[in-house]
Scaffold this motif. Sequence first.
Motif, mmCIF file in Angstrom:
data_model
loop_
_atom_site.group_PDB
_atom_site.id
_atom_site.type_symbol
_atom_site.label_atom_id
_atom_site.label_comp_id
_atom_site.label_asym_id
_atom_site.label_seq_id
_atom_site.Cartn_x
_atom_site.Cartn_y
_atom_site.Cartn_z
ATOM 1 N N ALA A 254 7.638 94.880 -31.715
ATOM 2 C CA ALA A 254 6.796 93.530 -31.903
ATOM 3 C C ALA A 254 4.875 93.890 -32.810
ATOM 4 C CB ALA A 254 6.531 92.745 -31.190
ATOM 5 N N PHE A 255 4.679 94.812 -31.859
ATOM 6 C CA PHE A 255 3.190 94.919 -32.179
ATOM 7 C C PHE A 255 3.274 96.146 -33.015
ATOM 8 C CE2 PHE A 255 1.803 93.907 -27.814
ATOM 9 C CZ PHE A 255 1.242 92.755 -28.271
ATOM 10 N N ALA A 256 3.666 97.249 -33.864
ATOM 11 C CA ALA A 256 4.446 97.798 -34.932
ATOM 12 C C ALA A 256 3.885 97.157 -35.977
ATOM 13 C CB ALA A 256 5.027 98.668 -34.144
ATOM 14 N N LEU A 257 5.326 96.114 -35.831
ATOM 15 C CA LEU A 257 5.973 95.131 -36.889
ATOM 16 C C LEU A 257 4.549 94.344 -37.585
ATOM 17 C CD1 LEU A 257 9.574 94.834 -36.401
ATOM 18 C CD2 LEU A 257 8.866 95.651 -37.963
ATOM 19 N N LEU A 258 3.757 93.362 -36.170
ATOM 20 C CA LEU A 258 2.602 92.922 -36.965
ATOM 21 C C LEU A 258 1.533 93.815 -37.656
ATOM 22 C CD1 LEU A 258 1.340 90.226 -36.267
ATOM 23 C CD2 LEU A 258 0.577 91.232 -33.969
ATOM 24 N N MET A 259 1.817 94.820 -36.981
ATOM 25 C CA MET A 259 0.567 95.720 -37.489
ATOM 26 C C MET A 259 0.703 95.980 -39.223
ATOM 27 S SD MET A 259 0.031 98.385 -34.608
ATOM 28 C CE MET A 259 -1.141 99.466 -36.053
ATOM 29 N N TRP A 260 2.071 96.565 -39.332
ATOM 30 C CA TRP A 260 2.039 96.954 -40.306
ATOM 31 C C TRP A 260 2.747 95.223 -41.808
ATOM 32 C CZ3 TRP A 260 7.110 94.457 -43.314
ATOM 33 C CH2 TRP A 260 7.415 94.765 -43.985
ATOM 34 N N TRP A 261 2.928 94.711 -40.864
ATOM 35 C CA TRP A 261 3.071 93.062 -41.946
ATOM 36 C C TRP A 261 1.110 92.372 -42.224
ATOM 37 C CZ3 TRP A 261 6.011 90.070 -45.212
ATOM 38 C CH2 TRP A 261 5.581 88.591 -45.288
ATOM 39 N N GLU A 262 1.303 92.989 -41.517
ATOM 40 C CA GLU A 262 -0.587 91.943 -41.451
ATOM 41 C C GLU A 262 -1.554 93.153 -42.811
ATOM 42 O OE1 GLU A 262 -1.879 89.718 -39.398
ATOM 43 O OE2 GLU A 262 -0.150 88.739 -40.259
ATOM 44 N N GLN A 263 -0.906 94.161 -42.878
ATOM 45 C CA GLN A 263 -1.771 95.281 -44.053
ATOM 46 C C GLN A 263 -0.592 94.610 -44.861
ATOM 47 O OE1 GLN A 263 -3.342 97.448 -44.012
ATOM 48 N NE2 GLN A 263 -3.328 98.406 -41.859
ATOM 49 N N MET A 274 -11.274 93.065 -40.441
ATOM 50 C CA MET A 274 -11.592 92.666 -39.060
ATOM 51 C C MET A 274 -11.703 94.384 -38.233
ATOM 52 S SD MET A 274 -11.377 89.393 -36.377
ATOM 53 C CE MET A 274 -9.913 90.166 -36.305
ATOM 54 N N PHE A 275 -10.501 94.581 -38.045
ATOM 55 C CA PHE A 275 -10.469 96.130 -37.195
ATOM 56 C C PHE A 275 -11.000 97.581 -37.847
ATOM 57 C CE2 PHE A 275 -7.515 92.414 -35.836
ATOM 58 C CZ PHE A 275 -7.153 92.609 -34.630
ATOM 59 N N ARG A 276 -11.334 97.334 -39.165
ATOM 60 C CA ARG A 276 -11.703 98.398 -39.581
ATOM 61 C C ARG A 276 -12.723 98.190 -39.566
ATOM 62 N NH1 ARG A 276 -9.291 96.344 -44.868
ATOM 63 N NH2 ARG A 276 -6.618 96.919 -44.817
ATOM 64 N N ASN A 277 -14.141 97.478 -38.549
ATOM 65 C CA ASN A 277 -14.998 97.632 -38.837
ATOM 66 C C ASN A 277 -14.951 98.297 -36.964
ATOM 67 O OD1 ASN A 277 -18.122 96.955 -38.210
ATOM 68 N ND2 ASN A 277 -18.424 95.979 -39.247
ATOM 69 N N PRO A 278 -15.687 99.057 -36.715
ATOM 70 C CA PRO A 278 -15.358 99.968 -35.442
ATOM 71 C C PRO A 278 -16.303 98.934 -34.523
ATOM 72 C CG PRO A 278 -16.332 102.072 -36.863
ATOM 73 C CD PRO A 278 -16.460 100.658 -37.623
ATOM 74 N N ALA A 279 -17.366 98.694 -34.860
ATOM 75 C CA ALA A 279 -18.066 97.606 -33.861
ATOM 76 C C ALA A 279 -17.417 96.812 -33.815
ATOM 77 C CB ALA A 279 -19.290 96.958 -34.533
ATOM 78 N N GLN A 280 -16.532 95.804 -34.539
ATOM 79 C CA GLN A 280 -16.059 94.819 -34.333
ATOM 80 C C GLN A 280 -15.317 95.141 -32.843
ATOM 81 O OE1 GLN A 280 -16.011 91.280 -33.893
ATOM 82 N NE2 GLN A 280 -16.417 91.003 -36.270
ATOM 83 N N ILE A 399 -20.958 89.818 -37.267
ATOM 84 C CA ILE A 399 -20.463 90.938 -37.736
ATOM 85 C C ILE A 399 -19.687 90.623 -39.113
ATOM 86 C CG2 ILE A 399 -18.671 93.058 -37.939
ATOM 87 C CD1 ILE A 399 -20.425 93.797 -35.125
ATOM 88 N N ALA A 400 -18.499 89.483 -38.367
ATOM 89 C CA ALA A 400 -17.789 88.708 -39.058
ATOM 90 C C ALA A 400 -18.030 88.213 -40.001
ATOM 91 C CB ALA A 400 -17.186 88.090 -38.633
ATOM 92 N N VAL A 405 -14.909 84.101 -39.230
ATOM 93 C CA VAL A 405 -15.820 83.964 -37.809
ATOM 94 C C VAL A 405 -14.820 83.023 -36.829
ATOM 95 C CG1 VAL A 405 -17.022 82.119 -36.834
ATOM 96 C CG2 VAL A 405 -17.562 83.615 -38.760
ATOM 97 N N GLY A 406 -13.806 82.036 -37.350
ATOM 98 C CA GLY A 406 -13.215 81.610 -36.333
ATOM 99 C C GLY A 406 -12.127 82.345 -35.475
ATOM 100 N N ILE A 407 -11.312 83.596 -36.499
ATOM 101 C CA ILE A 407 -10.200 84.235 -35.799
ATOM 102 C C ILE A 407 -10.780 85.665 -35.254
ATOM 103 C CG2 ILE A 407 -10.143 85.720 -38.210
ATOM 104 C CD1 ILE A 407 -7.171 85.408 -35.449
ATOM 105 N N ALA A 408 -12.081 85.654 -35.752
ATOM 106 C CA ALA A 408 -12.759 86.777 -34.887
ATOM 107 C C ALA A 408 -13.606 86.476 -33.162
ATOM 108 C CB ALA A 408 -14.026 86.950 -35.111
ATOM 109 N N THR A 409 -13.642 84.481 -33.305
ATOM 110 C CA THR A 409 -14.273 84.565 -32.156
ATOM 111 C C THR A 409 -12.556 83.969 -31.472
ATOM 112 O OG1 THR A 409 -16.194 83.182 -33.354
ATOM 113 C CG2 THR A 409 -15.546 82.577 -30.918
ATOM 114 N N ALA A 410 -11.749 84.237 -32.236
ATOM 115 C CA ALA A 410 -10.259 83.629 -31.049
ATOM 116 C C ALA A 410 -10.052 84.690 -30.439
ATOM 117 C CB ALA A 410 -9.443 82.804 -32.317
ATOM 118 N N THR A 411 -9.827 85.669 -31.567
ATOM 119 C CA THR A 411 -9.696 87.135 -30.892
ATOM 120 C C THR A 411 -10.107 87.511 -29.674
ATOM 121 O OG1 THR A 411 -9.023 87.800 -33.578
ATOM 122 C CG2 THR A 411 -9.215 89.489 -31.343
ATOM 123 N N LEU A 412 -11.703 87.433 -30.458
ATOM 124 C CA LEU A 412 -12.526 87.571 -28.916
ATOM 125 C C LEU A 412 -12.476 87.005 -27.088
ATOM 126 C CD1 LEU A 412 -14.896 89.383 -28.702
ATOM 127 C CD2 LEU A 412 -16.287 87.450 -28.370
#
Length: 522
Positions: A254-263, A274-280, A399-400, A405-412
Amino acid sequence: MNAPSNPDDSHIHHGRVLSVSHSILAMLGLCFVVMLVAIDQTVVGTAMPTIVAELNGFELYAWVASAYFLTSIITVPIFGRLGDFYGRRYFVIISIVLFTVSSVACGLAQSMLQLVFARALQGVAGGMLVGTAFACIPDLFPSTQVRLRWQVMLSSAFGIANAIGPSLGGVLTEQYGWRSIFYVNVPIGLLSLYFVWRYLPLIRHHQAERIRLDWQGALLLVLGLACVQLLVELVPVHGANIWMLLLGLVGGVAFALLMWWEQRCVEPLLPPAMFRNPAQVALFIMATGLGFVMFSILFYAPLALQGGLQMRPQEAGLLVTPMVVSITVGSILNSRIVTRLSRPSRMLMVGLLLLLLTCAGLVLLDSHTPTWLFVCYTAVGGVGIGFIMPNLTIFSQEIAQRSMVGIATATLQSARMVGGMLGATIVGTLITYHYGNLVVALHTSVDASASTMLTDPQLLMSPERQALFLEHVPTIGQTVLSSAREALLQAVNFGMGLVLLVILCGFFMLRKVATIQFLKRR
């Protein structure tokens, strides 16, 4: 509406300037929202033994908490992203209503299964609240310096709710019955609904004419997180059998398909940028670690006090209270200091050092440790968390991109919940395993029935079970119990050793966020 004299304390929303008083009332509504979630999480644990005694169904004991966490972890990022699209005001209002209604459903439950389902519904509302309410702050206060000052209100509300929650749960359960701990959410929910409805503005950052929702990504995220939650809950009980391996495989796919689909998705739920930023990414990892550390201490320090040092639950609660109070103190101090630093990430380092000191003290905790020293450990740890927790949110929002901002805050927030879930379960498994190994030597001194009782750490916290144990072993029973208490303390020390390693890993993540600066938004 007249603009205030200080331009940093006002800003324009949909063509009108919000005054300081309007902003205060909007923040007051958000504070009631935070208290709604925080009090609910803390009062339930105090009442659980009474709930089980009335409704029976001990096998569902853990699921009262797990059902809430599972649905919360899933819904936080989903509604965080939807808030970016549609604005957060309506989602906050809907979540308050749903949380209040589901709280009443919990209070009306006539069986443990009904309570589990009601808690799952309550978790959906709690996830909506966390995913949208926290992200309202950068909407109201775009300036980072101003935002830090106002965020003290939320931190204070969170700290107050956590501090009074356990005691409130005990008083309500004893005086008015366990159902009252859920009904107390009704007046808080109505207060928060009034202030949010009246004063929280509707702000939308995504201006696309046609919004495409990533339902495929949401379903894959639900499936993956559900598998993680079930694995964490079931593996300690059933071991690594074929069904657990299959569950892990489904989650991994499921996580592998999620990564493929989000691209490939036009409007992804979890934007790959959002995940390409190493600091984030480093901030998300640190949030997971903070949840692991915080919940491990809050869950298992009381176990050491009650089971290892023979304290009553009320005494243990009072000794742990300085930690949750100090979180608020640390947050206030942080807001005064961090904006004055050329490298704000230094506050994270100080916070990690304080947590390291706390965990080192818990690793060395024994029956000769003075009470005042334990209180110092927990208070220092609380200040450390206060230095870390708000900064992770502020740095992530800085950073976001504004539209994320919403999804970055929610992911955190989700990362911290996942860390707490993993910490409570993994450390608990280590403590139980190590305790079982340590008490093996005591089994030869007692009969079979007493030996079975000795393997359960609950024996050391239940006067009724101890009395029954002493009936089986009248001569050396007290000596055996004393040895078991020492074994439990050593087992908690062992579990805290893992927490110490997690903190040390946090120092490696600091390198990724060392260059963060507070930048003015364009």
